[in-house]
Design a protein around this motif. Structure first.
Motif, PDB file in Angstrom:
ATOM      1  N   TRP A 188      36.174  49.648  43.900  1.00 52.77           N
ATOM      2  CA  TRP A 188      34.966  49.346  44.657  1.00 52.77           C
ATOM      3  C   TRP A 188      34.165  48.190  44.065  1.00 52.77           C
ATOM      4  CZ3 TRP A 188      34.623  51.108  49.366  1.00 52.77           C
ATOM      5  CH2 TRP A 188      35.283  52.280  49.708  1.00 52.77           C
ATOM      6  N   ALA A 189      34.135  48.089  42.755  1.00 51.52           N
ATOM      7  CA  ALA A 189      33.370  47.001  42.132  1.00 51.52           C
ATOM      8  C   ALA A 189      33.933  45.642  42.542  1.00 51.52           C
ATOM      9  CB  ALA A 189      33.378  47.151  40.612  1.00 51.52           C
ATOM     10  N   ILE A 190      35.255  45.523  42.554  1.00 52.75           N
ATOM     11  CA  ILE A 190      35.882  44.265  42.952  1.00 52.75           C
ATOM     12  C   ILE A 190      35.696  44.029  44.447  1.00 52.75           C
ATOM     13  CG2 ILE A 190      38.081  43.041  43.127  1.00 52.75           C
ATOM     14  CD1 ILE A 190      36.903  43.231  40.300  1.00 52.75           C
ATOM     15  N   LEU A 191      35.753  45.087  45.235  1.00 54.98           N
ATOM     16  CA  LEU A 191      35.520  44.963  46.676  1.00 54.98           C
ATOM     17  C   LEU A 191      34.141  44.381  46.944  1.00 54.98           C
ATOM     18  CD1 LEU A 191      36.346  45.594  49.650  1.00 54.98           C
ATOM     19  CD2 LEU A 191      35.280  47.833  49.331  1.00 54.98           C
ATOM     20  N   ILE A 192      33.135  44.932  46.293  1.00 58.24           N
ATOM     21  CA  ILE A 192      31.769  44.455  46.494  1.00 58.24           C
ATOM     22  C   ILE A 192      31.616  43.026  45.987  1.00 58.24           C
ATOM     23  CG2 ILE A 192      29.363  44.814  45.811  1.00 58.24           C
ATOM     24  CD1 ILE A 192      30.010  47.827  45.694  1.00 58.24           C
ATOM     25  N   THR A 193      32.220  42.730  44.830  1.00 61.05           N
ATOM     26  CA  THR A 193      32.114  41.387  44.251  1.00 61.05           C
ATOM     27  C   THR A 193      32.753  40.344  45.156  1.00 61.05           C
ATOM     28  OG1 THR A 193      32.155  42.293  42.003  1.00 61.05           O
ATOM     29  CG2 THR A 193      32.685  39.958  42.263  1.00 61.05           C
ATOM     30  N   GLY A 194      33.975  40.614  45.625  1.00 64.69           N
ATOM     31  CA  GLY A 194      34.656  39.662  46.484  1.00 64.69           C
ATOM     32  C   GLY A 194      33.959  39.479  47.816  1.00 64.69           C
ATOM     33  N   ALA A 195      33.473  40.579  48.386  1.00 63.61           N
ATOM     34  CA  ALA A 195      32.757  40.486  49.662  1.00 63.61           C
ATOM     35  C   ALA A 195      31.464  39.694  49.498  1.00 63.61           C
ATOM     36  CB  ALA A 195      32.458  41.887  50.191  1.00 63.61           C
ATOM     37  N   PHE A 245      39.812  35.694  47.141  1.00 68.58           N
ATOM     38  CA  PHE A 245      40.626  35.072  46.090  1.00 68.58           C
ATOM     39  C   PHE A 245      39.956  35.227  44.720  1.00 68.58           C
ATOM     40  CE2 PHE A 245      41.563  31.195  43.585  1.00 68.58           C
ATOM     41  CZ  PHE A 245      42.922  31.373  43.394  1.00 68.58           C
ATOM     42  N   LEU A 246      38.667  34.960  44.658  1.00 72.24           N
ATOM     43  CA  LEU A 246      37.936  35.111  43.398  1.00 72.24           C
ATOM     44  C   LEU A 246      37.892  36.563  42.961  1.00 72.24           C
ATOM     45  CD1 LEU A 246      34.954  32.656  44.080  1.00 72.24           C
ATOM     46  CD2 LEU A 246      37.007  32.238  42.692  1.00 72.24           C
ATOM     47  N   GLY A 247      37.695  37.476  43.925  1.00 72.15           N
ATOM     48  CA  GLY A 247      37.643  38.892  43.597  1.00 72.15           C
ATOM     49  C   GLY A 247      38.974  39.406  43.057  1.00 72.15           C
ATOM     50  N   VAL A 248      40.081  38.992  43.686  1.00 70.43           N
ATOM     51  CA  VAL A 248      41.397  39.431  43.235  1.00 70.43           C
ATOM     52  C   VAL A 248      41.695  38.865  41.845  1.00 70.43           C
ATOM     53  CG1 VAL A 248      43.881  39.180  43.666  1.00 70.43           C
ATOM     54  CG2 VAL A 248      42.338  39.775  45.540  1.00 70.43           C
ATOM     55  N   ALA A 269      38.411  40.673  58.102  1.00 73.49           N
ATOM     56  CA  ALA A 269      37.828  41.469  57.014  1.00 73.49           C
ATOM     57  C   ALA A 269      38.664  42.712  56.716  1.00 73.49           C
ATOM     58  CB  ALA A 269      36.399  41.871  57.372  1.00 73.49           C
ATOM     59  N   PHE A 270      39.255  43.311  57.737  1.00 76.27           N
ATOM     60  CA  PHE A 270      40.118  44.470  57.505  1.00 76.27           C
ATOM     61  C   PHE A 270      41.267  44.102  56.567  1.00 76.27           C
ATOM     62  CE2 PHE A 270      38.127  46.167  61.388  1.00 76.27           C
ATOM     63  CZ  PHE A 270      37.887  47.470  60.977  1.00 76.27           C
ATOM     64  N   GLY A 271      41.888  42.943  56.819  1.00 73.89           N
ATOM     65  CA  GLY A 271      42.997  42.513  55.976  1.00 73.89           C
ATOM     66  C   GLY A 271      42.565  42.075  54.590  1.00 73.89           C
ATOM     67  N   LEU A 272      41.419  41.413  54.493  1.00 71.97           N
ATOM     68  CA  LEU A 272      40.954  40.924  53.196  1.00 71.97           C
ATOM     69  C   LEU A 272      40.409  42.040  52.321  1.00 71.97           C
ATOM     70  CD1 LEU A 272      39.176  37.577  54.182  1.00 71.97           C
ATOM     71  CD2 LEU A 272      41.541  37.952  53.435  1.00 71.97           C
ATOM     72  N   GLY A 273      39.920  43.100  52.934  1.00 70.96           N
ATOM     73  CA  GLY A 273      39.405  44.208  52.142  1.00 70.96           C
ATOM     74  C   GLY A 273      40.503  44.980  51.427  1.00 70.96           C
TER      75      GLY A 273
END
Length: 251
Positions: free
Chosen positions: A189-196, A240-243, A177-181
């Motif tokens: 932050w919006a993309i972070l929350i969406t991807g997570a 992947f979807l978030g990025v 999760a550290f690497g994917l965040g």
């Protein structure tokens, strides 16, 4: 230009994906076991980088490990789609570098429910470093500070989940999760929350389906419901979807 960029990214992704099967086979071992040094027939694994790169194939026994055509296809498609969404921005080079590592992690976790530190920790450090090099460019569409905070935030969030339910999630998921965040935080932050959220949702849906299937097969026995499930592949798909969303929405 976008079409040529996509084709180039797909060719790179396909070539990188061909290198995944051998390390996937060698790393897919139970915790505490040494990395595999021999093929299933007992012959020493040889090849580029001391046998750590390339298709899983033995001259005497034939192919082993995951199928190279599958890992190459997945990596090629992922790289092409990322190129289409990101365009010729400097962060695209980082996304393309991350893809084969993510594919390798997904394969290993799916096979043995394990995310090796030898992959997760360099992924986090490498993503931070490479994005740090891309950030000064005027064409960059993200924030390096946001990427660092995103990695810390997602890693911290998964650590809380691990502490709440250590039987349902491992420390390997936390380190991943550290690497994917980092790539998610690059776009905010919006993309972070969406991807997570996407990763958690996909994992939860798979877990529910798995429980239903196992409960039917168990027929009153609960021993089949205690097997761990791999969260890594779903976390990676969510990122992947978030990025993709962040890259497409970036000005």
């Amino acid at each position: 230009m976008p079409l040529m960029l996509m084709i180039s990214a797909a060719v790179y992704g396909g070539a990188a994906g061909l290198l995944v099967p051998r390390p996937a086979y060698r790393l897919a071992v139970e915790p505490g076991e040494a990395w595999r040094a021999d093929c299933p027939g007992g012959h020493p694994v040889t090849g580029p980088a001391r046998g750590w790169l390339g298709p899983g194939r033995c001259r005497a026994c034939g192919p082993y490990g995951p199928r190279a055509v599958v890992t190459a296809l997945v990596s090629a498609v992922a790289c092409a789609v990322l190129a289409a969404a990101t365009g010729a921005r400097p962060e695209l080079a980082v996304w393309l570098a991350v893809v084969p590592v993510a594919v390798l992690l997904a394969v290993v976790d799916w096979r043995v429910r394990r995310l090796p530190d030898v992959l997760t920790l360099p992924l986090a450090a490498g993503a931070v470093l490479l994005l740090g090099l891309a950030a000064p460019s005027a064409r960059a569409a993200g924030s390096w500070g946001g990427a660092v905070l995103g990695g810390l935030a997602l890693g911290g969030f998964y650590y809380v989940l691990y502490r709440i339910n250590p039987e349902g999630m491992g420390l390997g998921d936390v380190k991943l999760a550290f690497g994917l965040g980092v790539p998610l935080g690059w776009y905010g932050w919006a993309i972070l929350i969406t991807g997570a959220f996407a990763g958690l949702l996909l994992g939860s849906l798979y877990g529910c389906g798995l429980l239903l299937r196992r409960s039917v097969r168990a027929e009153g026995r609960n021993d089949g419901l205690k097997q761990a499930m791999p969260y890594g592949p779903f976390m990676i798909i969510g990122v992947f979807l978030g990025v993709l969303l962040g890259a497409a929405a970036a000005p």
